[in-house]
Every structure is written in C-alpha cells, then in structure tokens.
Design an enzyme around this catalytic site. Sequence first.
Site, PDB file in Angstrom:
ATOM      1  N   TYR A  20      -3.680  -0.722  10.018  1.00 28.99           N
ATOM      2  CA  TYR A  20      -3.500  -0.915   8.572  1.00 28.99           C
ATOM      3  C   TYR A  20      -2.110  -0.444   8.154  1.00 28.99           C
ATOM      4  O   TYR A  20      -1.400  -1.137   7.412  1.00 28.99           O
ATOM      5  CB  TYR A  20      -4.581  -0.148   7.819  1.00 28.99           C
ATOM      6  CG  TYR A  20      -4.562  -0.365   6.325  1.00 28.99           C
ATOM      7  CD1 TYR A  20      -5.190  -1.471   5.754  1.00 28.99           C
ATOM      8  CD2 TYR A  20      -3.909   0.528   5.467  1.00 28.99           C
ATOM      9  CE1 TYR A  20      -5.169  -1.678   4.381  1.00 28.99           C
ATOM     10  CE2 TYR A  20      -3.888   0.325   4.098  1.00 28.99           C
ATOM     11  CZ  TYR A  20      -4.525  -0.776   3.562  1.00 28.99           C
ATOM     12  OH  TYR A  20      -4.489  -0.972   2.206  1.00 28.99           O
ATOM     13  N   SER A  33       0.855  -1.188   0.000  1.00 28.48           N
ATOM     14  CA  SER A  33       0.000   0.000   0.000  1.00 28.48           C
ATOM     15  C   SER A  33       0.891   1.237   0.000  1.00 28.48           C
ATOM     16  O   SER A  33       2.083   1.167   0.332  1.00 28.48           O
ATOM     17  CB  SER A  33      -0.875  -0.005   1.263  1.00 28.48           C
ATOM     18  OG  SER A  33      -1.519   1.237   1.461  1.00 28.48           O
TER      19      SER A  33
END
Length: 254
Positions: A159, A146
């Site tokens: 996350y 990410s």
Amino acid sequence: MTTSRDSLFSLEGKVALVTGAAGGIGAAIAQALAQAGAQVAVHGNRRPADETALAIGEAAAAFSADLSQSEGAEQLFHAVRARFGRVDLLINNAGMIHRAAAEEFALEDWNRVLQVNLTSVFQLSQFVARDLIAQKAAGKIVNIASLLSFQGGIRVPAYAASKGGVAQLTKALANEWAPHHIQVNAIAPGYIETANTEALRNDETRNRQILERIPAGRWGEPEDIAGTAVFLCSRASDYITGSIIAVDGGWLGR
C-alpha cells in the site's frame, strides 16, 4: 447576474468517472460532483455502486469492472464512453489494502495491491488523456493518494509503495499533459472513517495514538474529501497541476 454555469466551481456539462464509488470517499465525491452539475459514472466491483447511482439520480449510472485484472481499466473506460460519450473528469479513487509483516508479505498480494492502487490509475489516466487529446478537449484527473505517499506505515508495504507511486505518477503525468490543458493532481486523505481504516479504529491503542496526533482531534469523514475534489475538477483549479493536497486535519503539520 452570474449563473451557475459561470461559477468557478460549476461542473455543468461535464462527465465524471469516479472509481471505487460504492461507498466511503468515492461515493461522497461522486455525490458532490453531481451536486456541482456533472453527470457521474460510478464504479464498483466486489461491492456494486448501484446505491450511489440511485442516491444521485438521473445524472448517474453505475458500472462494474475488476481493476485487479489488467483488462479491467480498459473495459471500464470503454463502457463509460459508450454510455456518456466522453470522460472530462477522472477520479482515481479505487484502492485496496493488505496488512502483513513485510517478511511474510506474499508476492501475489503485492501484485494485486499494486495493480489496483497504481497500475489501474495509470491505465485509466492514459485512456482518458488519449481521448481528450484527440478531441483537443481540456480535462481534469484527480488521484487519491494517502498520508503513506509521504510516510512508510507499518505492515502495509505494498500500500505504501503504491501510494508513493501515485504521488510521483501524478507529477509525471502533470508535466506531460499540462500543454494539452489536462491538469493532474492528487488528494492525500488523512485518517478517514472508511472500511480500509476499520481495523485501526477498532484497535484501542492505535486509535488513541492517531487521535492524539491529529490537531483537528477527530477522524475525517468521506465528505471532508469531497470539497477538495470538486475544486480540483473545476476551473477554479486551472493553474494547479502536479500537486498533492493533504486533507488530513493537520496530521502532516504536527
């Protein structure tokens, strides 16, 4: 005459496992791998991956496993191996996000995000690599990282931590498994139109701020990630390992 089997990008004869393939990035990758010639095991959990398998056709089969549980990865690997005989290509795409202020973030939510996004990635990679090494077979592992592998984000501490871990795990596994002809790389998608980013796209201010930062001037689509995945699964990438490739419309370059 060059045949498709001779192509640098052909995946004919390969078996791929794509986690989180019920929709979004995972479904797009699964379909692209199948188009390149691979047989594809598509995984889903809360949302089954049957529709993805149906869209692909005879080259695909759907599997269900709860990767938020420590036994989920093992159950999934053995089910896929029983059906296809092996796994040559692993796409660790399954992931989840939980948004809350860091000071209020529940430990239960932290543990669940880390299990799905990072621990299951290690578990599946380990199962696949053990099997490949035992068979003296080459393979490819592609992790979905990410932009938050590089940046901290806001209200997503678990996350961000998990995706930072994915980037470092990718490098660590690449170092160990390259001598066994197993390449381990990661794709770091930018802002892609998926269920995980729906809240951001619905926030008028954040949506505008994000678009102003992206040189390409648009949100990415799941199909934007698929080509890079095919490349990293093909022999065209045999000398690439331990890399994290950003597919972000130029976000990190601005």
